[in-house]
Write an enzyme that holds these catalytic residues in place. Sequence first.
Site, PDB file in Angstrom:
ATOM      1  N   GLU A  40       0.756  -1.294  -0.090  1.00  0.00           N
ATOM      2  CA  GLU A  40      -0.026  -0.118  -0.044  1.00  0.00           C
ATOM      3  C   GLU A  40       0.699   1.284  -0.002  1.00  0.00           C
ATOM      4  O   GLU A  40       0.440   2.241  -0.469  1.00  0.00           O
ATOM      5  CB  GLU A  40      -1.017  -0.218   1.250  1.00  0.00           C
ATOM      6  N   TYR A 123      -5.841   7.243   4.326  1.00  0.00           N
ATOM      7  CA  TYR A 123      -6.066   6.167   3.281  1.00  0.00           C
ATOM      8  C   TYR A 123      -5.429   4.721   3.681  1.00  0.00           C
ATOM      9  O   TYR A 123      -5.946   3.878   3.571  1.00  0.00           O
ATOM     10  CB  TYR A 123      -5.704   6.450   1.941  1.00  0.00           C
ATOM     11  N   ASP A 141      -9.003   6.383  -1.642  1.00  0.00           N
ATOM     12  CA  ASP A 141      -8.140   7.112  -2.519  1.00  0.00           C
ATOM     13  C   ASP A 141      -8.530   7.394  -3.822  1.00  0.00           C
ATOM     14  O   ASP A 141      -9.559   7.652  -4.056  1.00  0.00           O
ATOM     15  CB  ASP A 141      -6.886   5.882  -2.754  1.00  0.00           C
TER      16      ASP A 141
END
Length: 399
Positions: A40, A123, A141
């Site tokens: 991520e 996020y 996002d």
Amino acid sequence: MNNTEHKSTFSTELLNWYMVSKRDLPWRRHRDPYMIWISEIMLQQTRVDTVIPYFQRFTERFPTIQALAEAPEEDVLKHWEGLGYYSRARNLQLAARQIMELYDGRMPDDVEAVAGLKGVGPYTTGAIMSIAFNRPVPAVDGNVMRVLSRYFLIEDDIMKQGTRKQMEALVRELFPEGQASHFTQAMMELGALVCTPKSPHCLTCPVMEHCAGRLAGVEETLPVKTKAKPPRPEERLVALVEGRGSRSGRVLVRQRPAKGLLARMWELPHVLAAASAGTAPAGDGAMDRLAGALREEGVGVAPVRHLLNAEHTFSHIHWNLQVFQCEEAPAALPEPGHAAAAAQVAEAAAAYAESGALDAAPPEPVAYRWITAADMDTLAFPNVFLKILRNYFSAQDEQ
DNA sequence: AATGCGGGGCA
DNA sequence: TGCCCAGCATT
């Protein structure tokens, strides 16, 4: 169909599509929260195809949180070389050390704890909590905002802080019971493969039937987004200094300061020529300015000829680089114990002493160094200098 | 709220 | 070649 049914339909159809359409990505092959976290962070501002080889190398070299926490920072930076936004790499390691100290080396299954990690914002908190721990925490996002703004025809500017909050509230209503992990990934997958920024593939979209944006014919104009300012141009003069005598075959490089643009990355020495493009001195004027400016920094060089031009664009600056081949000017070359270098070491050490151990890296002096082609394997360079140096060394090989 | 921080893909 | 993509930290 009422609003609740509408939302339920969206989630169900999207989830069903994801289960049969999802890509086989390296980080989807395990449920280790560490792997999810690394992926991520890498995927922030970076496409899947770019990330895959980096992810493979990075997790092979740093297979656990402990391995990452204990690695030399330079090693971590080297494995991030070319990915950009290098503070991500530094924060990743700081967070790994946080996890070692505070959570016994395991990623905590706790929203507040995850949100408190370095480099982890709203996020990424949602991504880790939902994807790794299957908790219904929204991960909003750009992909998710694009999908939602189109499907629910939301015309608020996605650059505004409040719009993301609004979308998070919407996602909380959309989460299918017990399916947070798949659902979060499903929205990203749709945004990446179908609901793309330009010319979305509505005909193959699993939720096209009730997509308000498409039904209104405005899918191409969503999401609404204010444009970023164009990068300001900077003209810079770069020295490719060739060593002589015992330094024959070597090139002079320097390490950038610990904070700011390209922090701690290595580069060819360069100086600002002019604030805007097209006004830089050319030819002899440029060579004089380059030699003069570097001499003021304690580095003596003698430009010989113009070698090549290069460009490098950041989100806020556009570099126009004029690269000059230089010889070393023996009188004022940086040596160990050089006054300027010594002052920089002292300054870095003082800064380190003032700060907490968790936040600060060991003192790494901003230093000059003569390197060979082999040193390119251990020092991390921004792409533009990487290309120039590789090009140079491979040309030397042919002679 | 505004600014700093990379690099790559696509028409 | 020009335009697009857009998380987190700092201030």
